[in-house]
Design a protein around this motif. Structure first.
Motif, PDB file in Angstrom:
ATOM      1  N   ASN B 258      57.692 -20.670 -16.324  1.00 29.15           N
ATOM      2  CA  ASN B 258      57.512 -20.236 -17.650  1.00 29.15           C
ATOM      3  C   ASN B 258      57.911 -18.732 -17.883  1.00 29.15           C
ATOM      4  O   ASN B 258      58.077 -17.888 -16.821  1.00 29.15           O
ATOM      5  CB  ASN B 258      55.977 -19.995 -17.639  1.00 29.15           C
ATOM      6  N   PRO B 259      58.346 -18.461 -19.178  1.00 27.99           N
ATOM      7  CA  PRO B 259      58.585 -17.050 -19.352  1.00 27.99           C
ATOM      8  C   PRO B 259      57.340 -16.353 -19.223  1.00 27.99           C
ATOM      9  O   PRO B 259      56.028 -16.762 -19.608  1.00 27.99           O
ATOM     10  CB  PRO B 259      59.059 -17.190 -20.790  1.00 27.99           C
ATOM     11  N   ASP B 260      57.456 -14.849 -18.711  1.00 26.75           N
ATOM     12  CA  ASP B 260      56.287 -14.002 -19.135  1.00 26.75           C
ATOM     13  C   ASP B 260      56.089 -13.334 -20.281  1.00 26.75           C
ATOM     14  O   ASP B 260      55.364 -12.967 -20.893  1.00 26.75           O
ATOM     15  CB  ASP B 260      56.582 -12.911 -17.990  1.00 26.75           C
ATOM     16  N   PRO B 278      56.599 -23.538 -29.603  1.00 24.98           N
ATOM     17  CA  PRO B 278      56.514 -24.521 -28.308  1.00 24.98           C
ATOM     18  C   PRO B 278      55.924 -23.674 -27.074  1.00 24.98           C
ATOM     19  O   PRO B 278      55.256 -24.529 -26.153  1.00 24.98           O
ATOM     20  CB  PRO B 278      57.853 -25.085 -27.982  1.00 24.98           C
ATOM     21  N   PHE B 279      55.955 -22.382 -27.056  1.00 23.60           N
ATOM     22  CA  PHE B 279      55.461 -21.753 -25.656  1.00 23.60           C
ATOM     23  C   PHE B 279      53.986 -21.367 -26.137  1.00 23.60           C
ATOM     24  O   PHE B 279      53.244 -21.071 -25.181  1.00 23.60           O
ATOM     25  CB  PHE B 279      56.477 -20.358 -25.495  1.00 23.60           C
ATOM     26  N   GLU B 288      49.400 -17.690 -19.036  1.00 26.98           N
ATOM     27  CA  GLU B 288      49.462 -16.191 -19.587  1.00 26.98           C
ATOM     28  C   GLU B 288      50.745 -15.706 -19.829  1.00 26.98           C
ATOM     29  O   GLU B 288      51.982 -16.204 -19.306  1.00 26.98           O
ATOM     30  CB  GLU B 288      49.265 -15.133 -18.102  1.00 26.98           C
ATOM     31  N   MET B 289      50.854 -15.077 -21.058  1.00 25.02           N
ATOM     32  CA  MET B 289      52.469 -15.037 -21.818  1.00 25.02           C
ATOM     33  C   MET B 289      52.154 -13.803 -22.789  1.00 25.02           C
ATOM     34  O   MET B 289      51.178 -13.748 -23.340  1.00 25.02           O
ATOM     35  CB  MET B 289      52.662 -16.332 -22.432  1.00 25.02           C
ATOM     36  N   VAL B 409      60.145 -12.580 -16.106  1.00 27.02           N
ATOM     37  CA  VAL B 409      61.295 -13.519 -16.890  1.00 27.02           C
ATOM     38  C   VAL B 409      61.149 -13.421 -18.620  1.00 27.02           C
ATOM     39  O   VAL B 409      59.799 -13.557 -19.057  1.00 27.02           O
ATOM     40  CB  VAL B 409      61.033 -15.021 -16.671  1.00 27.02           C
ATOM     41  N   ILE B 410      62.016 -12.923 -18.900  1.00 33.12           N
ATOM     42  CA  ILE B 410      62.112 -12.529 -20.448  1.00 33.12           C
ATOM     43  C   ILE B 410      62.919 -13.549 -21.242  1.00 33.12           C
ATOM     44  O   ILE B 410      64.231 -13.729 -20.810  1.00 33.12           O
ATOM     45  CB  ILE B 410      62.712 -11.176 -20.752  1.00 33.12           C
ATOM     46  N   LEU B 411      62.580 -14.140 -22.258  1.00 26.11           N
ATOM     47  CA  LEU B 411      63.452 -14.945 -23.152  1.00 26.11           C
ATOM     48  C   LEU B 411      63.299 -14.335 -24.531  1.00 26.11           C
ATOM     49  O   LEU B 411      62.337 -14.147 -24.889  1.00 26.11           O
ATOM     50  CB  LEU B 411      62.487 -16.550 -23.104  1.00 26.11           C
TER      51      LEU B 411
END
Lengths: 459, 459
Positions: B258-260, B278-279, B288-289, B409-411
């Motif tokens: 998952n992206p953070d 969608p996230f 958690e995001m 993880v950054i998107l």
């Protein structure tokens, strides 16, 4: 219908070697000549190019390894997709299957960085700190600026003054990539100062810009500056063969055994050779295939000029190259395909024409813009004016396939996008564009500049 | 190092349904209101939009099938690559892994055609022959022109006059795709003529252009013309969710669970929502995001404006929407990110902010250009000025990850390229750009335009 619109390759399937056609040519091109009329020796070019690139220029090896560090940079946009022009096919109602190798997705928007990255890397490897070059409309200058920035080299671009003033977009690109882009003629070189003294209002020319870039490179006493060229030479064409090598793998994935027709537009020859030389290998070895380099009727180097020794620049400072040439004094009309306005042609492409392996064709720019517009309105993408000279020929061949009822496979090089050249489209849409087919008397006049130069005596 | 620079999806893995976040929101957004202050009924919009799109606008279905004919067109450039910004990571020496969804490779150069194609298709399906729209800098107008041409619809674009005169490139693009692009205000509508009579030298505004486009659509007596909007509305955001749905699959391929952090720049909200919704579904369901919509300090809708009912246009002709708004009379300063100069925010994005699910952030344009330049000089590509507002935030977060020593993880959404906007870079490089943080008194003045409008009374 969608399953073969785009054919990708995995990164691990990128070619790991460039293909050098020289050892496979049925006849070897005559050697470049120095000012004394004798074949130049590699070391005579050592102040202009680094020795590792000069070695590639004269190499007889069929395969040359691509250094991993170069591949690392190319991975940003390579392997490029091979696409099928389903929508154009449908519009033309042709039985031909049209594939195109899409080189427009590189950061500078064309095939040019394939060699710019390689040249910058070899120069860096050789200890060079800075590259100089010239640029006309700016496609090449921006590719070199991009490559130098990524590799940490300095980059100085002499941009023909009229383009510098009239086409600021490419200049902006070069500045974004940290290059020093200045209008040529400039006060920074002896050549430039002399021109400015005589003709302060000159619009400049590629010949002057080349002379300035070479002067700066060879007069750097630290020995840490070299010059870089974006087409014509053997090592430049070599670096572009990654295009055709990828396309071969992708055509197989698409289920095609071989193309029947391979097409590329041709200014100095690099995008055409990059796509076609790996296929020309098959043709030399017996595969039936029509390979067509295309050019503007305004600059008909391959279709109307003689095969001769001539200078690569208009100032007469480079070695003499054996090629089809309109004469180095040729001043091309102001067509929009700036990348196709060159008086000569790569010696390797010239040799292929001379040996009947390549079948050049010329097209006028109005017809090319018609084709570009049809392309944008069917395939959706906006092509460079240079690329439209390939597309116009593709459309001719697809129509012919329809007339003949033949399922031909046509492959061409989509060398770049047209987003920096929208002004030409606007003129076309406003009916302001005209044809510039070269008048016979202009050709005769221009050819005077090669009178007295040596004639190549190969087959 | 190269193996995850680009992550592609096969065409067969393209999402076959759009994701509608409405049924999953913890609190439902208040309904749009009509001129009578009561919730509007779908059929009241039927002269503006076709009923099939109005149904999507009010749909409570979580998944909506994407018609195969729309996918056929999207296949030209979709699925788009997910890329990893390895070179920026290296430059920042960050433990963060930065991924970006590259929407810049569509023919018009941005995410906009994801909805333009869908809207054109649904209109065609409904029997509509022509679409009208407005455009500021031209990104949206060119996307709709492209889509209408491919689907055989007419397209009329009212382009704000000052952009029409000063930014001819996008206008050229629209003409290449056969759209009728005219400067607004024009003599072709009642609204336009009235404005021209009072203020013949007006530079125009988006509000006037919207009013002209709607007037032309609803006054076509044949009933075959409708209006099309490029952001803000639910169905527009819905069509963009293909971005985030693809990114989810690609992150899995890259081995990330998952992206953070998910980041997108936000003008009307469509590119941000397209990637993030969608996230956001996962976040609503306990993952958690941190999800960050970014905006310019010059137009701080999400960070400094109240949540209120307001008109979507500056002329006060649209239904009232519940959203964060600077007031419909707000005139944004002349920042280069034209796509972020909107007074309001999509109601669905606004609801997410109100419920604390989204954490908006504002950035000034000088910092954004610094980030864009760093991007071009590390990753190689030149981003749109809008996109630089995402990149600046990404860089902040990557630096923070370094300080904290966390492998985040950054998107983010790379919403478009900057090739049509190089002039802004030139100004930045010449030190001519300034910050335009909105002065408090200007905000107060602008907010007067929503005094007296109804206040939403949801949670």
């Amino acid at each position: 219908m969608s399953d073969d619109v785009k054919i990708f390759l995995n990164e691990e399937d990128i070619p790991k070697q460039w293909y050098n056609i020289v050892p496979d040519l049925p006849n070897q091109p005559p050697p470049p000549l120095g000012p004394d009329g004798k074949p130049i020796k590699p070391e005579m070019l050592s102040k202009v190019f680094p020795m590792n690139l000069i070695e590639q220029e004269v190499s007889q090896e069929r395969w040359i390894d691509i250094p991993e560090e170069i591949l690392e940079i190319l991975y940003r946009w390579r392997p490029t997709p091979l696409r099928r022009a389903r929508y154009l096919e449908k519009y033309l109602d042709t039985p031909a299957r049209i594939y195109y190798k899409d080189e427009s997705f590189s950061p500078p928007g064309s095939h040019k960085p394939n060699t710019a990255v390689a040249q910058a890397w070899y120069n860096k490897e050789f200890g060079i700190k800075k590259l100089t070059t010239e640029t006309g409309a700016g496609q090449w200058g921006s590719a070199l600026a991009f490559s130098c920035k990524l590799l940490g080299l300095g980059c100085k671009v002499y941009m023909v003054r009229i383009s510098f003033d009239q086409k600021p977009l490419r200049k902006n690109m070069m500045q974004i990539w940290d290059a020093n882009c200045i209008p040529s003629p400039s006060n920074e070189t002896k050549v430039g100062r002399e021109v400015l003294e005589k003709t302060p209002d000159t619009p400049g020319s590629l010949g002057i810009a080349i002379a300035e870039a070479i002067e700066e490179a060879i007069s750097d006493e630290s020995g840490e500056t070299r010059y870089s060229l974006g087409s014509v030479l053997n090592h430049v064409l070599l670096h572009q063969t990654i295009i055709g090598l990828e396309a071969k793998k992708q055509l197989k994935i698409a289920g095609e055994s071989n193309p029947d027709i391979v097409i590329g537009c041709c200014g100095g020859g690099s995008n055409f050779a990059g796509l076609s030389f790996p296929f020309l290998y098959d043709k030399i070895n017996g595969q039936e295939m029509t390979i067509i380099p295309t050019e503007p009727t305004a600059c008909p180097t391959m279709t109307r000029a003689p095969y001769s020794y001539d200078f690569g620049d208009s100032a007469g400072q480079t070695p003499l190259l054996a090629m089809y040439t309109l004469g180095h004094s040729f001043v091309p009309p102001p067509i929009h395909a700036g990348g196709l306005r060159y008086h000569g042609m790569a010696p390797l492409v010239s040799q292929g024409i001379k040996d009947g392996l390549l079948e050049p064709r010329s097209l006028d720019q109005v017809k090319c813009y018609e084709s570009a517009l049809l392309w944008a309105r069917t395939e959706g993408y906006i092509c460079a004016p240079e690329t439209s000279h390939a597309i116009a020929c593709v459309i001719d061949e697809a129509k012919k396939a329809k007339e003949e009822g033949k399922e031909k496979v046509i492959l061409f090089n989509y060398s770049g996008h047209g987003l920096m050249d929208l002004a030409g489209y606007e003129k076309f849409l406003s009916n302001e564009l005209v044809d510039f087919s070269l008048p016979e008397e202009d050709l005769k006049k221009s050819l005077k500049s090669i009178e007295g130069l040596p004639k190549p005596n190969n087959k």
